[in-house]
Design an enzyme around this catalytic site. Structure first.
Site, mmCIF file in Angstrom:
data_model
loop_
_atom_site.group_PDB
_atom_site.id
_atom_site.type_symbol
_atom_site.label_atom_id
_atom_site.label_comp_id
_atom_site.label_asym_id
_atom_site.label_seq_id
_atom_site.Cartn_x
_atom_site.Cartn_y
_atom_site.Cartn_z
ATOM 1 N N GLY A 46 0.838 -1.192 0.000
ATOM 2 C CA GLY A 46 0.000 0.000 0.000
ATOM 3 C C GLY A 46 0.875 1.245 0.000
ATOM 4 N N GLN A 51 2.847 9.923 1.849
ATOM 5 C CA GLN A 51 4.193 9.348 1.938
ATOM 6 C C GLN A 51 5.105 9.821 0.812
ATOM 7 O OE1 GLN A 51 2.357 5.238 2.389
ATOM 8 N NE2 GLN A 51 4.239 4.971 3.561
ATOM 9 N N CYS A 92 5.803 -0.333 7.671
ATOM 10 C CA CYS A 92 5.479 0.861 6.897
ATOM 11 C C CYS A 92 6.708 1.306 6.118
ATOM 12 C CB CYS A 92 5.023 1.978 7.841
ATOM 13 S SG CYS A 92 4.562 3.490 6.977
ATOM 14 N N LEU A 93 6.490 1.654 4.862
ATOM 15 C CA LEU A 93 7.608 2.118 4.033
ATOM 16 C C LEU A 93 8.199 3.416 4.573
ATOM 17 C CD1 LEU A 93 6.034 1.374 0.531
ATOM 18 C CD2 LEU A 93 7.866 0.080 1.677
ATOM 19 N N HIS A 134 -4.547 1.509 7.670
ATOM 20 C CA HIS A 134 -3.170 2.023 7.751
ATOM 21 C C HIS A 134 -2.984 3.200 6.774
ATOM 22 C CE1 HIS A 134 1.371 1.140 7.948
ATOM 23 N NE2 HIS A 134 1.273 1.911 6.877
ATOM 24 N N GLU A 135 -3.509 3.042 5.549
ATOM 25 C CA GLU A 135 -3.342 4.090 4.530
ATOM 26 C C GLU A 135 -4.198 5.320 4.847
ATOM 27 O OE1 GLU A 135 -0.883 3.560 2.917
ATOM 28 O OE2 GLU A 135 -0.770 1.381 2.898
ATOM 29 N N HIS A 138 -2.473 7.429 7.261
ATOM 30 C CA HIS A 138 -1.462 8.305 6.638
ATOM 31 C C HIS A 138 -2.099 9.609 6.151
ATOM 32 C CE1 HIS A 138 2.307 6.084 6.548
ATOM 33 N NE2 HIS A 138 1.762 5.022 5.987
#
Ligand code: GNR
Ligand code: NI
Length: 168
Positions: A46, A51, A92-93, A134-135, A138
């Site tokens: 994702g 991000q 997480c990236l 999660h997204e 963000h």
């Protein structure tokens, strides 16, 4: 298409709140294509526009094994079905190298625009529900490590700050 740079914690820009997309035009479609390429390249399941330092409500997800089922969520609205919660080991990236258990509602209902700007609805559970939450976090400036204890979060902050200094 382009691979975009991913912001890393504790970059303060990860705390920005994304604005709704007013028109799903060519610029948004380019952003979506670049976000998908960036997510597949990372690799991740994702990616939120936040991000990649674009503060608009755009999310891409692909939890499929063969990485051939992209899901695009623009202006996503989420309803939690508060019947059940589940633990999941999240990464997480924007917090590279750290994996921690987070508890979230198991079932959600999502209303969003697709990349053609058409409204659609989706019921999700399991990994997809985790990833969507999660997204959307963000887009609201929230990270999975915000659910951890301040001590754990501080430890992660110090380690990443040290890495960033060494890279500079
Ligand atoms: O690639 C990712 N894996 C992942 C694993 C468990 C829970 C959430 C995620 S999302 C993450 C990519 C990312 O950082 N998206 O914002
Ligand atoms: Ni993330």
């Amino acid at each position: 298409m382009a691979i975009l740079d991913i912001l890393e914690f504790p970059d303060p820009r990860l705390r920005n709140k994304a604005d709704p997309v007013t028109q799903v035009d060519e610029r948004i479609q380019t952003l979506v294509a670049d976000m998908l390429e960036t997510m597949y390249n990372a690799p991740g399941i994702g990616l939120a526009a936040t991000q990649v330092n674009t503060h608009k409500q755009v999310v891409v997800i692909d939890i499929s094994e063969d990485k051939d089922q992209p899901l695009v969520l623009i202006n996503p609205q989420i309803d939690i079905l508060p019947d059940e919660e589940k633990e999941y080991e999240e990464g997480c990236l924007s917090v590279p190298g750290f994996y921690e258990t987070v508890t979230r509602p198991t079932h959600i209902h999502v209303n969003a625009l697709n990349k053609q700007g058409e409204r659609f609805e989706l019921e999700a559970e399991g990994l997809l529900a985790v990833c969507i939450q999660h997204e959307i976090d963000h887009l609201n400036g929230r990270l999975f490590i915000d659910y951890l204890s301040p001590i754990k979060r501080q430890r992660i902050r110090k380690k990443l700050e040290k890495q960033h200094k060494q890279q500079a």
